[in-house]
Design a protein around this motif. Structure first.
Motif, PDB file in Angstrom:
ATOM      1  N   THR A  50       0.825  -1.209   0.000  1.00  0.00           N
ATOM      2  CA  THR A  50       0.000   0.000   0.000  1.00  0.00           C
ATOM      3  C   THR A  50       0.849   1.245   0.000  1.00  0.00           C
ATOM      4  OG1 THR A  50      -1.616  -1.214   1.302  1.00  0.00           O
ATOM      5  CG2 THR A  50      -1.908   1.157   1.149  1.00  0.00           C
ATOM      6  N   THR A  51       1.894   1.261   0.827  1.00  0.00           N
ATOM      7  CA  THR A  51       2.739   2.445   0.906  1.00  0.00           C
ATOM      8  C   THR A  51       3.423   2.726  -0.430  1.00  0.00           C
ATOM      9  OG1 THR A  51       3.169   1.852   3.201  1.00  0.00           O
ATOM     10  CG2 THR A  51       4.521   3.582   2.257  1.00  0.00           C
ATOM     11  N   ILE A  52       4.025   1.712  -0.997  1.00  0.00           N
ATOM     12  CA  ILE A  52       4.736   1.923  -2.256  1.00  0.00           C
ATOM     13  C   ILE A  52       3.759   2.332  -3.357  1.00  0.00           C
ATOM     14  CG2 ILE A  52       6.120   0.826  -4.048  1.00  0.00           C
ATOM     15  CD1 ILE A  52       7.418  -0.863  -1.937  1.00  0.00           C
ATOM     16  N   TYR A  73      -9.584   7.227  -5.723  1.00  0.00           N
ATOM     17  CA  TYR A  73     -10.190   7.221  -4.399  1.00  0.00           C
ATOM     18  C   TYR A  73     -11.469   6.387  -4.352  1.00  0.00           C
ATOM     19  CZ  TYR A  73     -11.279   8.921   0.226  1.00  0.00           C
ATOM     20  OH  TYR A  73     -11.516   8.982   1.560  1.00  0.00           O
ATOM     21  N   MET A  74     -12.092   6.224  -5.488  1.00  0.00           N
ATOM     22  CA  MET A  74     -13.405   5.568  -5.548  1.00  0.00           C
ATOM     23  C   MET A  74     -13.490   4.210  -4.842  1.00  0.00           C
ATOM     24  SD  MET A  74     -16.331   6.426  -6.857  1.00  0.00           S
ATOM     25  CE  MET A  74     -15.999   7.560  -8.182  1.00  0.00           C
ATOM     26  N   PRO A  75     -12.529   3.315  -5.031  1.00  0.00           N
ATOM     27  CA  PRO A  75     -12.662   1.991  -4.403  1.00  0.00           C
ATOM     28  C   PRO A  75     -12.785   2.062  -2.889  1.00  0.00           C
ATOM     29  CG  PRO A  75     -10.921   1.944  -6.034  1.00  0.00           C
ATOM     30  CD  PRO A  75     -11.327   3.373  -5.895  1.00  0.00           C
ATOM     31  N   THR A  76     -12.259   3.118  -2.300  1.00  0.00           N
ATOM     32  CA  THR A  76     -12.315   3.232  -0.850  1.00  0.00           C
ATOM     33  C   THR A  76     -13.740   3.394  -0.369  1.00  0.00           C
ATOM     34  OG1 THR A  76     -10.234   4.417  -1.068  1.00  0.00           O
ATOM     35  CG2 THR A  76     -11.219   4.393   1.104  1.00  0.00           C
ATOM     36  N   GLY A  85      -8.031   0.188  -0.190  1.00  0.00           N
ATOM     37  CA  GLY A  85      -7.554   0.955   0.954  1.00  0.00           C
ATOM     38  C   GLY A  85      -6.556   2.047   0.633  1.00  0.00           C
ATOM     39  N   ALA A  86      -6.064   2.085  -0.604  1.00  0.00           N
ATOM     40  CA  ALA A  86      -4.983   3.020  -0.897  1.00  0.00           C
ATOM     41  C   ALA A  86      -5.468   4.450  -1.080  1.00  0.00           C
ATOM     42  CB  ALA A  86      -4.234   2.564  -2.150  1.00  0.00           C
ATOM     43  N   GLY A  87      -6.766   4.605  -1.270  1.00  0.00           N
ATOM     44  CA  GLY A  87      -7.307   5.936  -1.565  1.00  0.00           C
ATOM     45  C   GLY A  87      -6.840   7.005  -0.610  1.00  0.00           C
ATOM     46  N   ASN A  88      -7.058   6.781   0.686  1.00  0.00           N
ATOM     47  CA  ASN A  88      -6.668   7.786   1.665  1.00  0.00           C
ATOM     48  C   ASN A  88      -5.173   8.047   1.651  1.00  0.00           C
ATOM     49  OD1 ASN A  88      -9.170   8.411   2.877  1.00  0.00           O
ATOM     50  ND2 ASN A  88      -9.126   6.441   3.919  1.00  0.00           N
TER      51      ASN A  88
END
Lengths: 277, 453, 321
Positions: C108-110, C134-137, C192-195
């Protein structure tokens, strides 16, 4: 040099498109399946978009499961959730940031500790408490806790915001004879408005999508929220996938609308979260 | 000062919890005192929307016949969801009076004294099937299945017609041997180029239609193990025979369908809901082994989507066998209205009451005479939902060849199954042999569980 | 801190005038303390009722053999001993949860940082891209679990169709022990990467241009710019994302509950799933409570560790060494 810039730019666009496709694809698949008949969904080679949009799935889904009821229940949970968290988190953050009282730092340290506490670990005693009060299968377990500080993370976040407001404002108001409550309500709240909007939006999303707490506390169809209702749509014997996808879409739409409207605040909020955090 | 405050808050917190905790513990089973006269009892069950409608109607009929009893129906989503909910209700001390129950846990709850002993109840009335009563090791009947379900073969007529092959037999006397069954499955399995596993250039990574769907939960392998002369325990539930060569052989044969003969999809595909119906409809699978409860969904799919399906008896390895399972009904010892609860139980158990559920295909009756008496038979299978072959493929097959599942008599079944299901995953994937996994991984773990350690 | 500066002066004076001032200060102090407590009371009460009391309760329960069916008995630390010695699932669960947590946080970080860097370029339609990422979040996990079940289907799922379409080998995704955790990570990154992306983007935009240009002038390319300037400048935000990511990853539940049931062969039997199963499906409340407490300890130690080591690699603008 210019050629390098161009290829560099092109690569950036390419990567973005690939990434966006990755994000978009599952959502697209969901939408596509929600408007097809059951037999067509699994056809190989897969049909990308049906020749005729099959809206019936939505009607069937709404009929098979009382989604309006679930929607109502979800709203019953979500609205007090948002209000309660905004009110009590900001109050608590205000208290913890701009007043001195014994053990203040101790309590704040506990708040930090509570942030890292996984909810599942305190689930059992909390559940026992509610069941001894005979309030299981009501909405109270999903609403009441949020009125006690509105989430440790929100308290932490808002406190950080409050810390950035110069004390001069407080002092000036006190000189003018304002009560603490008035300072809070009329000066502080407007000041941290962007943060409040962000907190509200996140709390809305969280409450709307929450699956774990309703799973534990809600037992009967009359009380199900959308998240749980959707889960049981999957059912024990069989489901019609087209209806399941239609039902999922129904559940996704309100948060998407909220997101699109409040997009600017969302981003601002997330940004502020990360920067101040 | 700081420490004092901390101590005080810690103690008060502990006190609060102790109160809640002890109230919960002793409260198990306490209910509000009855007001006397008309009784209100609670009936909890699981099921989907259809079952809720039928059950609610059922309860209403009962209430009409018994004006002084009110029944509150409490529905949960699925049987595993039910399992979790009933635990929470027990913790809260608010158990219902009568309910269905999650099969693998009936005995553990029964042995802890949670259920009323139904032995006398069982003996009253027309004889029920033998295979569906839950008996604790000390001989008490603590639950009875309200319905019966067996494993059968569901198949898509369209795929068989396209391949020009005869349908699976609907009579036990004509049942296929295992080898013949494998053979037919292979002929029905087609890759993207239409080749079968019998062809040299068969592409096993590109299969479009599978001949037979091996499912990986306990009922299928227990059924074939019984057919092969093995099983999890001996029929009396006293001895583990999981590592008996017959059991190992049965499981290996099933796994070979996936990895050697390439006629079955990889397990894990079954986690998809609505699997059987959609798989048959979309032509992904020619045959599937699943419970008779599927008749409701497949019947609906036939009526709405045109799925032309058939039912066949199971193939056999050494002897004809199928297994029975059925939603159990239990009565809680904590009930304040025992007579009313037993009355409700009697009503629910009567196949006449649950006729709508028998007719729509989701249940089979729990009384023997409903399988033999022609008038009674007509009542529940004489409708378009039940195909022609139902009488021989299901009714007779169930009556004559049903084996009892260990979960009816072995209290440690659920815990053992946790181990077995997890470990067998490697066998279904073809990573290890059944003999290896069962002897070296499963037996060492389930033996202490079985012995109650 | 005007008030603080006031105080010592008032305290120091001992005469009647000073005493009067002192009384007024003390009165103001008391008022402030009361007001402070009142304002902070929701969260303080909340901590007591919803955090501290349950935590104590968990300890108490974990010292019993309560199984809901019979009255509980004290058994001391037997549940803990069992957990660490004879329990069939505990060590495996720790392993697979740790595997997931590490893989998820790293990926996620990378991924978020890369996407944020891409979005930070001068491109058109940035806000559209940002919304898409952001949508998937926003999609509820329950809905996406059902969907991804199907995408991951080894025989008929979309992903394998795509893989085969480009000539690659099929994968078993969630049907195999070796690929189930990476598959869930992919799904988790997607949702989860959206934020994280938005936070990184904001941080990137806060990196002073002059520093970046300085490196360019010295002849450095984008990698030098990244390593020498960008990375250190955004390290507080990276730290924040890593910590929040770690904590969130430990609580993974819904995906394994809906999609895999903990399998195959317990390869996705994550910690909270095991806790849920023990407590709510196997009636082993005492054991579930023990599991809860162990998790509290693990998460606390981990957080402490990260905070301590943060000094090494996190640069605050004021400088901290």
């Amino acid at each position: 040099m210019t050629a390098g810039r161009v290829t560099g730019k092109a690569l950036v666009y390419l990567a973005l498109v690939v990434g966006a496709a990755f994000c978009f694809l599952p959502v697209f698949w969901l939408v596509r399946s929600s408007v097809m008949t059951l037999g067509d969904i699994f056809k190989y080679p897969p049909i990308v978009w049906p020749a005729r949009v099959h809206w019936q799935n939505f009607a069937d889904a709404m009929q098979a499961s009382p989604f309006l009821l679930y929607f109502r229940n979800t709203m019953i949970v979500v609205v007090p959730n948002v209000v309660g968290s905004l009110l009590t988190a900001s109050m608590s953050a205000y208290g913890l940031s701009r007043f001195r009282f014994p053990l203040r730092n101790f309590w704040f340290a506990l708040v930090l500790g509570a942030i890292i506490l996984p909810p599942a670990v305190v689930l059992i005693p909390q559940f026992l408490l509610w069941s001894n009060l005979h309030l299981v299968n009501t909405f109270l377990p999903l609403i009441v806790p949020v009125w006690f500080g509105g989430g440790a993370f929100n308290v932490f976040l808002l406190r950080q915001f409050f810390l950035t407001i110069p004390k001069d404002f407080d002092d000036a108001a006190r000189m003018d004879g304002a009560s603490y409550w008035r300072i809070y309500w009329q000066i502080m709240i407007p000041f941290i408005q962007p943060a409040l909007i962000a907190v509200g939006l996140f709390q809305f999303l969280f409450a709307w999508n929450d699956f774990f707490s309703p799973l534990i506390y809600l037992s009967s169809k009359e009380t199900y929220t959308l998240a749980i209702g959707l889960r049981f749509f999957i059912g024990s014997y069989a489901t019609f996938w087209n209806n399941l996808m239609a039902a999922s879409l129904i559940v996704i739409v309100p948060p998407v609308i909220v997101f699109l409207i409040g997009q600017r605040y969302f981003v601002e909020g997330v940004t502020l979260t990360g920067i101040k955090g | 000062m700081r420490r004092q405050v901390f101590m005080v808050s810690a103690l008060s917190g502990a006190l609060l919890l102790l109160v809640a905790f002890s109230a919960g513990a002793t409260g198990a089973g306490e209910k509000a005192a009855p007001s006397g006269g008309p009784a209100t009892i609670q009936y909890a069950y699981w099921g989907d929307q259809n079952e809720e409608i039928t059950t609610t109607a059922l309860l209403k009929t009962f209430m009409d016949k018994n004006p002084n009893i009110t029944v509150e129906g409490l529905r949960f989503g699925s049987n595993t969801e039910f399992d979790q909910k009933i635990t929470t209700l027990a913790a809260a001390g608010t158990l219902p009076d009568v309910s269905t129950f999650y099969e693998p846990n009936v005995l553990t709850w029964g042995m802890s004294g949670k259920f009323v002993d139904l032995t006398d109840f069982y003996k009253k009335g027309p004889p029920k099937l033998d295979v569906i009563k839950f008996i604790t090791p000390d001989g008490k009947i603590v639950g009875i299945s309200v319905a019966n379900e067996i494993m059968v073969i569901w198949y898509s007529k369209k795929i068989f017609d396209a391949a020009g092959l005869p349908y699976p037999p609907a009579e036990a006397s004509k049942a296929w041997t295992w080898d013949h069954f494998v053979d037919v499955s292979k002929k029905l399995t087609k890759d993207a180029n239409g080749k079968t596993p019998n062809d040299a250039d068969f592409d096993k990574d590109n299969i479009r239609t599978f001949g037979f769907w091996v499912t990986q939960w306990w009922m299928p392998w227990l059924t074939f193990a019984a057919s092969n002369g093995g099983g999890l325990t001996t029929p009396d539930g006293k001895k583990l025979i999981m590592d008996d060569p017959a059991t190992i052989d049965a499981i290996q044969k099933m796994a070979d369908m996936i990895n050697v003969h390439h006629v079955s999809p990889v397990p894990g595909s079954q986690n998809m809901p609505g699997a059987i119906g959609t798989a048959l409809l979309s032509g992904q699978v020619a045959m599937a082994m699943d419970g008779t409860w599927d008749l409701l969904t497949l019947g609906t799919t036939k009526e709405q989507q045109g799925l032309d399906f058939g039912i066949g008896v199971l193939p056999y390895m050494k002897k004809l066998a199928t297994t029975s399972v059925g939603t159990p009904e239990v009565v809680y010892k904590s009930t304040k209205h025992l007579n009313e609860s037993l009355a409700l139980l009697g009503f629910l158990m009567d196949p006449n009451s649950s006729l709508p559920l028998l007719q729509n295909g989701i249940w089979l009756p729990n009384e023997k005479q409903w399988y033999t008496d022609p008038t009674l038979l007509q009542k529940w299978i004489g409708n378009p939902r039940h195909p022609e072959e139902y009488k021989t493929a299901v009714v007779d097959f169930a009556l004559n060849y049903s084996h009892q599942l260990p979960l009816y008599i072995v209290p440690t079944f659920a815990k053992m199954d946790d181990v077995i299901s997890a470990a067998l995953g490697q066998v279904w994937l073809g990573q290890k042999s059944a003999a290896d996994v069962i002897k070296n991984e499963i037996m060492p773990k389930i033996t202490p569980i079985f012995q109650g350690k | 801190m005007a008030r603080g500066a006031c105080m010592p002066a008032a305290r120091r004076s001992g005469g009647p005038e000073g005493g009067g001032m002192r009384r007024r200060h003390l009165h103001a102090e008391a008022l402030e303390a009361i007001a402070g407590y009142l304002f902070a009371s929701p969260v303080i009460l909340g901590l007591l009722i919803w955090v501290i009391a349950p935590m104590i309760g968990v300890v108490l329960i974990s010292l019993t053999d309560w199984n809901v069916l019979t009255a509980p008995h004290w058994v001391g630390i037997r549940n803990y001993v069992k957990l660490f010695t004879t329990d069939l699932y505990f060590w495996n669960t720790l392993k697979v949860t740790a595997y997931f947590v590490v893989l998820n946080v790293v990926c996620t970080t990378i991924y978020s940082l890369v996407v944020a860097m891409l979005l930070n370029q001068r491109i058109r339609g940035r806000s559209i891209y940002r919304s898409i990422f952001y949508m998937p979040t926003i999609v509820p996990v329950v809905a996406s679990s059902a969907l991804w079940l199907w995408l991951f289907n080894a025989d008929f799922g979309l992903f394998n169709l795509l893989l085969q379409g480009v000539g690659l080998h099929k994968s078993l995704w969630i049907s195999s022990q070796t690929t189930v955790v990476p598959s869930i990570v992919i799904m988790s990154v997607w949702g989860g990467a959206g934020n994280t992306i938005v936070i990184f983007l904001a941080a990137l935009q806060g990196v002073p241009r002059q520093l970046l240009e300085a490196v360019e002038i010295d002849g450095g390319n984008w990698w030098h710019r990244f390593r020498a300037i960008t990375l250190p400048m955004i390290s507080p935000v990276t730290f924040f994302n890593v910590v929040t990511g770690l904590i969130a990853s430990f609580t993974i539940f819904t995906q394994s509950y809906v999609m895999t049931g903990g399998g195959p062969n317990n390869a996705s039997l994550f910690y909270v799933l095991l806790l849920y199963r023990e407590g709510f499906q196997r009636n082993n409340i005492g054991g579930a409570a023990a599991l809860s407490w162990v998790l509290i300890v693990i998460v606390s130690l981990l957080s402490l560790l990260i905070f301590r080591t943060s000094r090494q690699w996190v640069y605050y603008e004021g400088g901290n060494g």
